[in-house]
Every structure is written in C-alpha cells, then in structure tokens.
Design a protein around this motif. Structure first.
Motif, PDB file in Angstrom:
ATOM      1  N   PHE A 174       2.758  -2.785 -21.682  1.00 57.89           N
ATOM      2  CA  PHE A 174       2.896  -2.763 -20.586  1.00 57.89           C
ATOM      3  C   PHE A 174       3.517  -1.450 -19.777  1.00 57.89           C
ATOM      4  CE2 PHE A 174       5.737  -3.839 -16.835  1.00 57.89           C
ATOM      5  CZ  PHE A 174       4.849  -4.156 -15.966  1.00 57.89           C
ATOM      6  N   VAL A 175       4.303  -1.015 -20.595  1.00 49.32           N
ATOM      7  CA  VAL A 175       5.113   0.458 -20.461  1.00 49.32           C
ATOM      8  C   VAL A 175       3.955   1.558 -20.215  1.00 49.32           C
ATOM      9  CG1 VAL A 175       6.612   2.030 -21.061  1.00 49.32           C
ATOM     10  CG2 VAL A 175       7.330  -0.492 -20.726  1.00 49.32           C
ATOM     11  N   LYS A 176       3.157   1.528 -21.389  1.00 52.97           N
ATOM     12  CA  LYS A 176       1.903   2.379 -21.515  1.00 52.97           C
ATOM     13  C   LYS A 176       1.132   2.413 -20.072  1.00 52.97           C
ATOM     14  CE  LYS A 176       1.769   2.631 -26.526  1.00 52.97           C
ATOM     15  NZ  LYS A 176       1.184   2.354 -27.490  1.00 52.97           N
ATOM     16  N   GLU A 177       0.917   1.288 -19.860  1.00 53.42           N
ATOM     17  CA  GLU A 177       0.036   1.060 -18.594  1.00 53.42           C
ATOM     18  C   GLU A 177       0.621   1.417 -17.282  1.00 53.42           C
ATOM     19  OE1 GLU A 177      -1.117  -3.028 -18.109  1.00 53.42           O
ATOM     20  OE2 GLU A 177      -1.982  -2.862 -20.344  1.00 53.42           O
ATOM     21  N   LEU A 178       2.090   1.041 -17.210  1.00 51.37           N
ATOM     22  CA  LEU A 178       2.679   1.538 -16.232  1.00 51.37           C
ATOM     23  C   LEU A 178       2.975   3.305 -16.141  1.00 51.37           C
ATOM     24  CD1 LEU A 178       6.024  -0.472 -15.988  1.00 51.37           C
ATOM     25  CD2 LEU A 178       4.201  -0.212 -14.205  1.00 51.37           C
ATOM     26  N   GLN A 179       2.715   3.700 -17.172  1.00 51.73           N
ATOM     27  CA  GLN A 179       2.759   5.268 -17.449  1.00 51.73           C
ATOM     28  C   GLN A 179       1.563   5.961 -16.708  1.00 51.73           C
ATOM     29  OE1 GLN A 179       3.284   7.012 -21.055  1.00 51.73           O
ATOM     30  NE2 GLN A 179       2.637   9.218 -20.497  1.00 51.73           N
ATOM     31  N   GLN A 180       0.307   5.223 -16.953  1.00 49.86           N
ATOM     32  CA  GLN A 180      -0.936   5.805 -16.523  1.00 49.86           C
ATOM     33  C   GLN A 180      -0.948   5.420 -14.896  1.00 49.86           C
ATOM     34  OE1 GLN A 180      -3.570   3.357 -18.664  1.00 49.86           O
ATOM     35  NE2 GLN A 180      -4.173   5.039 -20.007  1.00 49.86           N
ATOM     36  N   ARG A 181      -0.121   4.221 -14.415  1.00 49.17           N
ATOM     37  CA  ARG A 181      -0.308   4.043 -13.134  1.00 49.17           C
ATOM     38  C   ARG A 181       0.576   5.111 -12.207  1.00 49.17           C
ATOM     39  NH1 ARG A 181       1.190  -2.206 -12.964  1.00 49.17           N
ATOM     40  NH2 ARG A 181       1.415  -1.958 -10.707  1.00 49.17           N
ATOM     41  N   VAL A 182       1.474   5.550 -12.893  1.00 47.31           N
ATOM     42  CA  VAL A 182       2.576   6.494 -12.318  1.00 47.31           C
ATOM     43  C   VAL A 182       1.980   7.880 -12.377  1.00 47.31           C
ATOM     44  CG1 VAL A 182       4.636   7.938 -12.741  1.00 47.31           C
ATOM     45  CG2 VAL A 182       4.676   5.441 -12.965  1.00 47.31           C
ATOM     46  N   GLU A 183       1.047   8.040 -13.422  1.00 42.30           N
ATOM     47  CA  GLU A 183       0.394   9.353 -13.408  1.00 42.30           C
ATOM     48  C   GLU A 183      -0.918   9.535 -12.187  1.00 42.30           C
ATOM     49  OE1 GLU A 183      -1.151   9.600 -17.412  1.00 42.30           O
ATOM     50  OE2 GLU A 183       0.878  10.313 -18.283  1.00 42.30           O
ATOM     51  N   PHE A 184      -1.432   8.304 -12.168  1.00 33.57           N
ATOM     52  CA  PHE A 184      -2.409   8.141 -10.956  1.00 33.57           C
ATOM     53  C   PHE A 184      -1.958   8.109  -9.663  1.00 33.57           C
ATOM     54  CE2 PHE A 184      -5.100   6.098 -14.697  1.00 33.57           C
ATOM     55  CZ  PHE A 184      -5.762   7.203 -14.880  1.00 33.57           C
ATOM     56  N   GLY A 185      -0.664   8.059  -9.490  1.00 32.15           N
ATOM     57  CA  GLY A 185       0.119   8.022  -8.123  1.00 32.15           C
ATOM     58  C   GLY A 185       0.155   6.818  -7.571  1.00 32.15           C
ATOM     59  N   GLU A 186      -0.076   5.727  -8.069  1.00 29.43           N
ATOM     60  CA  GLU A 186       0.189   4.365  -7.537  1.00 29.43           C
ATOM     61  C   GLU A 186       1.867   4.003  -6.909  1.00 29.43           C
ATOM     62  OE1 GLU A 186       0.178  -0.252  -8.829  1.00 29.43           O
ATOM     63  OE2 GLU A 186      -1.036   1.052 -10.088  1.00 29.43           O
ATOM     64  N   PHE A 187       2.540   4.763  -7.347  1.00 37.35           N
ATOM     65  CA  PHE A 187       3.862   4.339  -6.987  1.00 37.35           C
ATOM     66  C   PHE A 187       4.589   5.578  -6.010  1.00 37.35           C
ATOM     67  CE2 PHE A 187       3.466   2.277 -11.104  1.00 37.35           C
ATOM     68  CZ  PHE A 187       3.579   1.014 -10.539  1.00 37.35           C
ATOM     69  N   ARG A 188       3.699   6.549  -5.836  1.00 28.15           N
ATOM     70  CA  ARG A 188       4.146   7.554  -4.932  1.00 28.15           C
ATOM     71  C   ARG A 188       4.328   7.066  -3.550  1.00 28.15           C
ATOM     72  NH1 ARG A 188      -0.510  11.208  -6.210  1.00 28.15           N
ATOM     73  NH2 ARG A 188       0.046  11.962  -8.192  1.00 28.15           N
ATOM     74  N   ALA A 189       5.738   7.511  -2.600  1.00 27.25           N
ATOM     75  CA  ALA A 189       6.010   7.017  -1.534  1.00 27.25           C
ATOM     76  C   ALA A 189       4.700   7.631  -0.687  1.00 27.25           C
ATOM     77  CB  ALA A 189       7.388   7.618  -1.041  1.00 27.25           C
ATOM     78  N   ILE A 190       4.399   6.712   0.483  1.00 29.15           N
ATOM     79  CA  ILE A 190       3.278   7.155   1.342  1.00 29.15           C
ATOM     80  C   ILE A 190       4.144   8.061   2.389  1.00 29.15           C
ATOM     81  CG2 ILE A 190       2.051   5.886   3.100  1.00 29.15           C
ATOM     82  CD1 ILE A 190       1.945   3.641   1.687  1.00 29.15           C
ATOM     83  N   GLU A 191       3.352   9.115   2.483  1.00 27.19           N
ATOM     84  CA  GLU A 191       3.924  10.128   3.559  1.00 27.19           C
ATOM     85  C   GLU A 191       3.002  10.095   4.784  1.00 27.19           C
ATOM     86  OE1 GLU A 191       3.915  13.921   1.852  1.00 27.19           O
ATOM     87  OE2 GLU A 191       4.867  13.296  -0.150  1.00 27.19           O
ATOM     88  N   LEU A 192       3.742   9.922   6.006  1.00 24.76           N
ATOM     89  CA  LEU A 192       3.097   9.807   7.121  1.00 24.76           C
ATOM     90  C   LEU A 192       2.881  11.149   7.680  1.00 24.76           C
ATOM     91  CD1 LEU A 192       4.909   6.759   8.753  1.00 24.76           C
ATOM     92  CD2 LEU A 192       2.594   6.663   7.369  1.00 24.76           C
ATOM     93  N   LEU A 193       1.681  11.593   8.336  1.00 18.09           N
ATOM     94  CA  LEU A 193       1.555  12.543   8.928  1.00 18.09           C
ATOM     95  C   LEU A 193       1.750  12.462  10.499  1.00 18.09           C
ATOM     96  CD1 LEU A 193      -2.071  13.666   7.557  1.00 18.09           C
ATOM     97  CD2 LEU A 193       0.157  14.526   6.819  1.00 18.09           C
ATOM     98  N   GLN A 194       2.483  13.535  10.990  1.00 20.80           N
ATOM     99  CA  GLN A 194       3.000  13.311  12.219  1.00 20.80           C
ATOM    100  C   GLN A 194       2.473  14.291  13.135  1.00 20.80           C
ATOM    101  OE1 GLN A 194       7.247  13.627  12.126  1.00 20.80           O
ATOM    102  NE2 GLN A 194       7.489  11.724  10.868  1.00 20.80           N
TER     103      GLN A 194
END
Length: 86
Positions: free
Chosen positions: A66-86
């Motif tokens: 599961f942790v290995k899968e989480l690593q891939q998800r982090v690398e793919f940007g799944e957990f990046r904060a959404i940045e709003l364009l203003q």
C-alpha cells in the motif's frame, strides 16, 4: 449469479462511510489547528495512526505494498494542493 444490486449498494454505503470519515478527519484537523498544533504534527500523527491500524488489520507485507502505491500516487501528483489561478 452475482448480485449486482447488492454490490452497487455496498459501493454506495462504502462511499458514504468514506465521506463521513473525511468529515470527521477535517473536524479533528480544524480542532487541532485551533488548539495551536502545527499542521505537520497533525499530518505525521495521522499517518502514523493510520499505518499502525492498517498493520494491525492487514499485516506488514500488505501495508508495505500500500505504501508503495502511495509513493506512486504522490509522484503522479494526486496529493498536490490545488492552486487556483487568480
């Protein structure tokens, strides 16, 4: 024969439980922040608590996968904060 209606109902129930759990976590997070606990400390303890429970329920080998899968998800940007364009 597979009971698709039952399986679909199980999926709906699981999704609802996840939503409620998400709301509980958000409330606890907000309470911690209000009490002056830094977000990094809240995050580290949440991860530690979750991993401890997962190891108890599923064992170390499954949690490591599961942790290995989480690593891939982090690398793919799944957990990046959404940045709003203003």
């Amino acid at each position: 024969m597979i009971d698709l209606q039952g399986a679909e109902l199980d999926d709906v129930i699981a999704a609802e439980k996840k939503q409620v759990a998400f709301e509980y976590h958000n409330e606890a997070w907000a309470d911690g922040i209000s009490d002056g606990i830094e977000a990094e400390i809240l995050a580290e303890t949440a991860i530690s608590t979750a991993l401890t429970e997962l190891v108890r329920l599923h064992g170390e080998a499954e949690v490591l996968e599961f942790v290995k899968e989480l690593q891939q998800r982090v690398e793919f940007g799944e957990f990046r904060a959404i940045e709003l364009l203003q």
